[in-house]
Scaffold this motif. Sequence first.
Motif, PDB file in Angstrom:
ATOM      1  N   GLY A  16       0.817  -1.199   0.000  1.00 33.13           N
ATOM      2  CA  GLY A  16       0.000   0.000   0.000  1.00 33.13           C
ATOM      3  C   GLY A  16       0.853   1.252   0.000  1.00 33.13           C
ATOM      4  O   GLY A  16       2.080   1.209   0.113  1.00 33.13           O
ATOM      5  N   ARG A  17       0.196   2.382  -0.111  1.00 35.42           N
ATOM      6  CA  ARG A  17       0.941   3.644  -0.179  1.00 35.42           C
ATOM      7  C   ARG A  17       1.690   3.929   1.112  1.00 35.42           C
ATOM      8  O   ARG A  17       2.748   4.546   1.082  1.00 35.42           O
ATOM      9  CB  ARG A  17       0.009   4.790  -0.560  1.00 35.42           C
ATOM     10  N   THR A  18       1.199   3.464   2.241  1.00 38.03           N
ATOM     11  CA  THR A  18       1.922   3.659   3.495  1.00 38.03           C
ATOM     12  C   THR A  18       3.264   2.936   3.465  1.00 38.03           C
ATOM     13  O   THR A  18       4.273   3.460   3.929  1.00 38.03           O
ATOM     14  CB  THR A  18       1.084   3.150   4.681  1.00 38.03           C
ATOM     15  N   GLY A  19       3.284   1.748   2.877  1.00 39.23           N
ATOM     16  CA  GLY A  19       4.535   1.000   2.749  1.00 39.23           C
ATOM     17  C   GLY A  19       5.526   1.708   1.856  1.00 39.23           C
ATOM     18  O   GLY A  19       6.725   1.751   2.148  1.00 39.23           O
ATOM     19  N   TYR A  20       5.035   2.281   0.753  1.00 43.34           N
ATOM     20  CA  TYR A  20       5.926   3.010  -0.154  1.00 43.34           C
ATOM     21  C   TYR A  20       6.469   4.279   0.505  1.00 43.34           C
ATOM     22  O   TYR A  20       7.630   4.619   0.333  1.00 43.34           O
ATOM     23  CB  TYR A  20       5.207   3.382  -1.448  1.00 43.34           C
ATOM     24  N   VAL A  21       5.632   4.961   1.246  1.00 48.88           N
ATOM     25  CA  VAL A  21       6.088   6.178   1.935  1.00 48.88           C
ATOM     26  C   VAL A  21       7.118   5.818   3.006  1.00 48.88           C
ATOM     27  O   VAL A  21       8.131   6.506   3.159  1.00 48.88           O
ATOM     28  CB  VAL A  21       4.896   6.947   2.541  1.00 48.88           C
ATOM     29  N   ALA A  22       6.884   4.724   3.727  1.00 49.99           N
ATOM     30  CA  ALA A  22       7.852   4.289   4.739  1.00 49.99           C
ATOM     31  C   ALA A  22       9.182   3.901   4.095  1.00 49.99           C
ATOM     32  O   ALA A  22      10.251   4.240   4.608  1.00 49.99           O
ATOM     33  CB  ALA A  22       7.286   3.109   5.530  1.00 49.99           C
ATOM     34  N   LEU A  23       9.116   3.228   2.955  1.00 46.44           N
ATOM     35  CA  LEU A  23      10.339   2.860   2.243  1.00 46.44           C
ATOM     36  C   LEU A  23      11.073   4.100   1.740  1.00 46.44           C
ATOM     37  O   LEU A  23      12.303   4.186   1.835  1.00 46.44           O
ATOM     38  CB  LEU A  23      10.013   1.936   1.074  1.00 46.44           C
ATOM     39  N   ALA A  24      10.339   5.082   1.236  1.00 49.31           N
ATOM     40  CA  ALA A  24      10.958   6.324   0.769  1.00 49.31           C
ATOM     41  C   ALA A  24      11.635   7.059   1.922  1.00 49.31           C
ATOM     42  O   ALA A  24      12.743   7.581   1.769  1.00 49.31           O
ATOM     43  CB  ALA A  24       9.912   7.224   0.114  1.00 49.31           C
ATOM     44  N   LEU A  25      10.985   7.096   3.069  1.00 53.01           N
ATOM     45  CA  LEU A  25      11.565   7.755   4.232  1.00 53.01           C
ATOM     46  C   LEU A  25      12.832   7.039   4.692  1.00 53.01           C
ATOM     47  O   LEU A  25      13.848   7.683   4.992  1.00 53.01           O
ATOM     48  CB  LEU A  25      10.536   7.818   5.370  1.00 53.01           C
ATOM     49  N   SER A 110      10.192   5.152  -4.739  1.00 54.82           N
ATOM     50  CA  SER A 110       9.173   4.807  -3.746  1.00 54.82           C
ATOM     51  C   SER A 110       8.109   5.887  -3.643  1.00 54.82           C
ATOM     52  O   SER A 110       6.919   5.577  -3.492  1.00 54.82           O
ATOM     53  CB  SER A 110       9.818   4.592  -2.375  1.00 54.82           C
ATOM     54  N   LEU A 111       8.511   7.151  -3.717  1.00 52.33           N
ATOM     55  CA  LEU A 111       7.524   8.225  -3.678  1.00 52.33           C
ATOM     56  C   LEU A 111       6.633   8.216  -4.918  1.00 52.33           C
ATOM     57  O   LEU A 111       5.422   8.450  -4.819  1.00 52.33           O
ATOM     58  CB  LEU A 111       8.211   9.579  -3.536  1.00 52.33           C
ATOM     59  N   VAL A 112       7.208   7.937  -6.072  1.00 51.83           N
ATOM     60  CA  VAL A 112       6.387   7.841  -7.291  1.00 51.83           C
ATOM     61  C   VAL A 112       5.384   6.702  -7.159  1.00 51.83           C
ATOM     62  O   VAL A 112       4.206   6.857  -7.505  1.00 51.83           O
ATOM     63  CB  VAL A 112       7.292   7.656  -8.526  1.00 51.83           C
ATOM     64  N   LEU A 113       5.822   5.568  -6.639  1.00 55.21           N
ATOM     65  CA  LEU A 113       4.909   4.444  -6.446  1.00 55.21           C
ATOM     66  C   LEU A 113       3.841   4.766  -5.408  1.00 55.21           C
ATOM     67  O   LEU A 113       2.694   4.329  -5.539  1.00 55.21           O
ATOM     68  CB  LEU A 113       5.693   3.196  -6.047  1.00 55.21           C
ATOM     69  N   ALA A 114       4.192   5.540  -4.389  1.00 52.79           N
ATOM     70  CA  ALA A 114       3.201   5.938  -3.392  1.00 52.79           C
ATOM     71  C   ALA A 114       2.144   6.846  -4.008  1.00 52.79           C
ATOM     72  O   ALA A 114       0.949   6.711  -3.723  1.00 52.79           O
ATOM     73  CB  ALA A 114       3.884   6.640  -2.219  1.00 52.79           C
ATOM     74  N   VAL A 115       2.568   7.766  -4.869  1.00 53.66           N
ATOM     75  CA  VAL A 115       1.605   8.654  -5.532  1.00 53.66           C
ATOM     76  C   VAL A 115       0.716   7.847  -6.464  1.00 53.66           C
ATOM     77  O   VAL A 115      -0.497   8.066  -6.520  1.00 53.66           O
ATOM     78  CB  VAL A 115       2.355   9.775  -6.292  1.00 53.66           C
ATOM     79  N   ARG A 116       1.306   6.897  -7.180  1.00 56.45           N
ATOM     80  CA  ARG A 116       0.498   6.060  -8.071  1.00 56.45           C
ATOM     81  C   ARG A 116      -0.484   5.203  -7.285  1.00 56.45           C
ATOM     82  O   ARG A 116      -1.618   5.011  -7.709  1.00 56.45           O
ATOM     83  CB  ARG A 116       1.396   5.185  -8.922  1.00 56.45           C
ATOM     84  N   ALA A 117      -0.058   4.674  -6.138  1.00 52.28           N
ATOM     85  CA  ALA A 117      -0.957   3.865  -5.313  1.00 52.28           C
ATOM     86  C   ALA A 117      -2.093   4.723  -4.778  1.00 52.28           C
ATOM     87  O   ALA A 117      -3.226   4.265  -4.662  1.00 52.28           O
ATOM     88  CB  ALA A 117      -0.186   3.215  -4.164  1.00 52.28           C
TER      89      ALA A 117
END
Length: 141
Positions: A16-25, A110-117
């Motif tokens: 999910g987008r939370t996972g992508y944001v956590a990975l980006a951070l 990861s941020l791009v994937l979070a925005v897409r999610a």
Amino acid sequence: MTTQPHADRGEPGRVGRTGYVALALACAVAALLAATSDVHVSIPRLFWDGGVDVGTTTCGSAYDVTLFERDGHLGGERAVNQDEIDAACVSAAGQRMVLAGLFTLGAAVSLVLAVRARSRGPVPSRRGVGGRAGGLGGLGG
């Protein structure tokens, strides 16, 4: 009785987008640490008076050595083998900056994937006639 999945969880096996944001951070923090932490090389410093500073030599932060100084001298008395130390420091700092760049790239992806999610939203479930999955009353198709 079926339950609706949480909007951030989506389908099983999807991040999910939370996972992508956590990975980006995490990648951004790793990039910052890789670029700003001190570089150490395992070359002892030899001095003109015959003294030897045994152990690792600290070169300074990776970004400072790579982008500004281009040497490993932090001040004080210059060692006899300072050219050797400088070359090792610049090489190690360059490798550390490449690592920081890769972590930065990972954070950006990861941020791009979070925005897409986020733009996809929750995944709708496929329901057939009668509210059951799998088609007409679960009998076909």
